[in-house]
Design an enzyme around this catalytic site. Structure first.
Site, PDB file in Angstrom:
ATOM      1  CB  ILE A  94      -0.303   6.061   1.286  1.00  0.00           C
ATOM      2  CG1 ILE A  94       0.398   6.998   0.286  1.00  0.00           C
ATOM      3  CG2 ILE A  94      -1.409   6.649   2.053  1.00  0.00           C
ATOM      4  CD1 ILE A  94      -0.414   7.516  -0.920  1.00  0.00           C
ATOM      5  CG  HIS A 123      -2.329   0.832   1.068  1.00  0.00           C
ATOM      6  ND1 HIS A 123      -2.203   2.286   1.703  1.00  0.00           N
ATOM      7  CD2 HIS A 123      -3.180   0.616   0.603  1.00  0.00           C
ATOM      8  CE1 HIS A 123      -3.286   2.616   1.318  1.00  0.00           C
ATOM      9  NE2 HIS A 123      -4.066   1.794   0.680  1.00  0.00           N
ATOM     10  CD  GLU A 157      -8.093  -1.108  15.052  1.00  0.00           C
ATOM     11  OE1 GLU A 157      -7.747  -1.557  16.128  1.00  0.00           O
ATOM     12  OE2 GLU A 157      -9.393  -0.990  14.573  1.00  0.00           O
ATOM     13  N   GLY A 167      -6.165   4.432   5.272  1.00  0.00           N
ATOM     14  CA  GLY A 167      -7.005   5.282   6.212  1.00  0.00           C
ATOM     15  C   GLY A 167      -7.691   4.427   7.093  1.00  0.00           C
ATOM     16  CB  VAL A 168      -9.380   1.132   7.228  1.00  0.00           C
ATOM     17  CG1 VAL A 168     -10.398   1.339   6.100  1.00  0.00           C
ATOM     18  CG2 VAL A 168      -8.289   0.153   6.795  1.00  0.00           C
TER      19      VAL A 168
END
Length: 172
Positions: free
Chosen positions: A55, A49, A63, A58-59
């Site tokens: 990067i 990723h 978290e 976002g999840v």
């Protein structure tokens, strides 16, 4: 720093590679908490990723917010080792800029509500160098780590066992 990663692990059930906070900077009981995540090039998710342009997903920022808020809530629970916090909703999640290796993610969480000690609504903001990178409203529910014995399940299991025993007797 109020809590380091070793002290955090005494409170949260998460472990590497899924422990998303490295330290706690500030804390006000049942009101707010500020944690940090040092984002390094060695994070497992950067392998895919994205190759050549890492990067933080976002999840995982969300978290990290949830773990930070969860730590604050678990401090109020005397038997916290027998409890878990489950996500039940995420609202209004917005991602403002990418988080990359070398960034220090500052996680600012405010408790909006904490009903009866089992349901909480939190407001989370993540910043890097004072710039907002993500925000969301998080909701979680406290549950028992091990399910309590269910009287109905026991009754059903007993009835099934009796029926099986009776069927075996009638075959003989």
């Amino acid at each position: 720093m109020i809590l380091d990663v070793n002290e955090i692990q005494k409170l949260l059930p998460h472990r590497y590679p899924f422990l998303m906070i490295d330290g706690i900077l500030e804390m006000e009981r049942l009101k707010s908490i500020v944690g940090v995540k040092n984002v390094t090039n060695n994070e497992y998710y950067f392998q895919g990723h994205f190759p050549g342009k890492p990067i933080m997903p976002g999840v995982l920022i969300i978290e990290a917010m949830a773990q930070t808020g969860g730590l604050l809530l678990l401090l109020e629970i005397p038997n916290r080792e027998s409890k878990l916090l489950y996500f039940v909703a995420v609202d209004g999640a917005r991602f403002r800029r990418p988080v990359v290796p070398g960034d220090q993610l500052k996680l600012e969480i405010k408790v909006l509500s904490w009903r009866g000690g089992d349901f909480a609504k939190l407001e989370g903001r993540a910043t890097v160098d004072g710039q907002l990178v993500a925000e969301a409203t998080l909701m979680c529910k406290m549950v028992d780590r091990e399910p309590k014995p269910n009287a109905e399940a026991k009754t059903e299991a007993t009835a099934e066992a009796k029926a099986e025993a009776k069927a075996e007797e009638s075959k003989a």
